[in-house]
Design an enzyme around this catalytic site. Structure first.
Site, short mmCIF file in Angstrom:
data_model
loop_
_atom_site.label_atom_id
_atom_site.label_comp_id
_atom_site.label_asym_id
_atom_site.label_seq_id
_atom_site.Cartn_x
_atom_site.Cartn_y
_atom_site.Cartn_z
N PHE A 1 -1.74 -1.37 -3.80
CA PHE A 1 -2.65 -0.24 -3.77
C PHE A 1 -2.13 1.07 -3.88
CE2 PHE A 1 -4.73 -3.37 -0.29
CZ PHE A 1 -5.00 -4.18 -1.42
N TYR B 1 0.97 -1.33 -0.04
CA TYR B 1 0.05 0.07 -0.23
C TYR B 1 0.84 1.28 -0.14
CZ TYR B 1 -3.85 3.02 1.62
OH TYR B 1 -4.79 4.14 1.88
N CYS B 2 0.62 2.11 -0.74
CA CYS B 2 1.39 3.42 -0.94
C CYS B 2 2.88 3.22 -1.11
CB CYS B 2 1.05 4.23 0.25
SG CYS B 2 1.56 5.98 0.14
N ILE B 3 3.89 3.93 -0.22
CA ILE B 3 5.16 3.63 -0.37
C ILE B 3 5.40 2.11 0.05
CG2 ILE B 3 5.68 5.91 -0.27
CD1 ILE B 3 6.20 5.79 2.54
#
Length: 578
Positions: free
Chosen positions: A337, A309-311
């Protein structure tokens, strides 16, 4: 101890000065802003044609506005000079359509539009400087929006008259309560109703591994059988992991467990000053690689569905590329994500990223050993100042209404820090140099690239994501040489991902591109891909099942004989660290 990205000749007195300045500027570099302004101002001053066009636009807008005022004063049904942008909800109410309030907001929008014209399309100005100047102009003008003041906001005036001014009394109480909490470094009002381990992050499980950077949580099965391949989730270390395990009704972890998956979660340690020299390599080795080893030991002989998710997804992509490059066959699939692998179009966060800004942040982090939560929170709020700053001020202080705290808002207030070395490397290597997408991000002694990934990919983008714009997330279709299923969901960076099946007003689009198919532009993709109503979670869970084996007896919780005994109950200890 310095790290390889630090310039060789850095004087401590300069760093102390910059660190002190940064506390007054919310971590924003004055030199960066000044460079952008001078670039714009110098080129505009040397563009008589552009200046003439701006004078013409000002004249035309004034004529149009004066004609509109005349029509309104004569009680004729006039057409507004200008309509707010789709995302601007400040002037939507019917009260704004009546004089004199229609004049206030029309004049404001026309002025805002003129300044947008003035700060964009000036020949010779760099794209980055143009974006910075346009952003700063918009931020400055938003301070003076008529919706922000009692006498120019018809909705606030109406409520004030109807309540006898009690809305202002409540607003003052709200303001002083928030000010006192901020001064005492207390979380926002209402967060006490969402206690970690009591109200949120309550999916049953055990911490089965811990090192100086992560805890790995294994969640208990909710049924008698599970799919054999485990799911390992790598959240972003800029956030507490439990955004994916909020209240039971919107917990993605619970949804996966109830769907018959054995779920593991990384819980990142909240770094302190002694963690200043943790770098990106540490987050790969001590984070993703260590967690993957734990999962493989507890569920041996099974490949892993890895989720980022994200970074955390960016980090997972780098780790997966290194595994594919080295021929290590540990993963079954990879899901991303709102995670970027290319940073050339990384959204409005790029406004805060250039050589000057990163050097300034490095001096601020050098002083403390980490990037404080206040700097990160301030930057994200500025990107959506209408929604996160001014609308809140109007709603809570002018109208006197408290917005009810929800679990996602409480989680958002539970921020984390970023180690000095890691954050510097992350910004320089990925945002500034785009090293992963361009083939010069080294894991070990060799580069790892997105084309090294050897497993099917499921990538999720969100339509209103301002942190990881969906067209940037979509670029994995261009770089990867494997099957990519791309899903575009409604919502933003967080709310778009937290989308349980009973969530109203959600929709999504989904399509799969085999590795041998030609690349389709995001504009063509959205035109040719059908929109489906409802949450995207069932579509992803069906994709996981398609790439999984038949159900069987769940694995044990941890595996002491392999060195991974249960250490404590979920949510563990790291998520509770201040």
């Amino acid at each position: 101890m310095e790290h390889p990205t630090t310039p060789k000749h850095v004087f401590p007195i300069d760093r102390f000065l910059h660190a002190g300045e940064a506390r007054l500027t919310a971590g924003l570099s004055p030199s960066s802003a000044l460079s952008a302004y001078l670039d714009w101002a110098a080129h505009l001053a040397n563009s008589p044609g552009k200046i003439g066009e701006l004078f013409e636009k000002a004249f035309r807008k004034s004529l149009k506005f004066n004609a509109h005022v005349g029509e309104a004063l004569l009680e004729k049904e006039g057409t507004p000079c200008i309509e707010p942008l789709a995302q601007d909800n400040r002037f939507r109410g019917e009260d704004w359509r009546r004089p004199p309030y229609i004049f206030y907001y029309q004049a404001f929008l026309l002025l805002q539009q003129w300044w947008h014209n003035a700060t964009t399309s000036v020949e010779g100005v760099s794209d980055h400087h143009q974006d910075v100047v346009a952003f700063c102009a918009r931020q400055f003008l938003d301070v003076f929006a008529p919706s922000n003041f009692l006498l120019t906001n018809p909705e606030a005036l109406k409520i004030t008259l109807e309540s006898g001014g009690m809305n202002l009394v409540r607003g003052a109480q709200n303001f002083f309560e928030d000010w006192a909490r901020a001064a005492l470094q207390k979380p926002p009002l209402g967060t006490e109703n969402f206690r970690v381990g009591k109200d949120v992050a309550i999916t049953p499980g055990k911490v089965v591994y811990r090192n100086n950077l992560i805890e790995v949580i294994q969640y208990a099965p909710s049924g008698k059988t599970v799919h054999p391949e485990p799911v390992l989730i790598v959240p972003a270390w800029i956030m507490k992991y439990y955004i994916l395990d909020l209240s039971p009704h919107n917990s993605l972890v619970k949804y996966l467990v109830d769907g018959g998956h054995t779920v593991f979660m990384i819980s990142w340690k909240n770094p302190h000053e002694e963690d200043r020299n943790l770098g990106m390599d540490d987050y790969i080795d001590g984070g993703v690689t260590a967690a993957l080893a734990a999962v493989r030991a507890i569920v041996p002989e099974e490949k892993v569905h890895a989720v980022g998710y994200c970074i955390g997804g960016t980090l997972l992509s780098i780790a997966a590329a290194a595994l594919g490059r080295d021929g290590e066959d540990r993963l079954k699939s990879m899901t991303l994500f709102a995670a970027q692998t290319d940073f050339t179009e990384a959204g409005e966060l790029m406004l805060f990223i250039d050589q000057s800004q990163i050097a300034y942040l490095e001096d601020l982090m050098w002083d403390k050993g980490y990037l404080d939560t206040k700097q990160m929170t301030g930057a994200f709020q500025m990107l959506r100042s209408n929604d996160l700053i001014w609308s809140r001020i109007v709603h809570e202080y002018l109208l006197g209404n408290r917005r009810a705290m929800i679990d996602l808002m409480a989680w958002n207030a539970d921020a984390t820090r970023m180690p000095y070395r890691m954050h510097s490397e992350y910004l320089r290597k990925l945002f500034l140099k785009n090293a992963f997408a361009e083939g010069h991000y080294y894991v070990g002694d060799k580069p790892a690239t997105p084309s090294d990934i050897r497993v099917p990919i499921f990538a999720v983008g969100a339509e209103k994501d301002h942190v990881a714009p969906w067209k940037s997330v979509y670029k994995i279709n261009f770089f990867a040489d494997v099957e990519v299923t791309f899903l575009l969901t409604s919502g933003g960076h967080n709310a778009g991902i937290i989308s349980p099946p009973d969530h109203p007003r959600r929709h999504h689009r989904i399509a799969t591109k085999p590795g041998c198919d030609p690349y389709i532009s995001p504009e063509d993709w959205i035109e040719t891909t059908e929109e489906h109503p409802g949450s995207w979670w069932p579509a992803w869970q069906a994709w996981l099942v398609k790439h999984s084996g038949a159900r069987r007896k769940p694995p044990a919780m941890g595996k002491a004989e392999a060195g991974y005994p249960p250490l404590c109950d979920a949510p563990g200890t790291y998520v509770l660290m201040e």
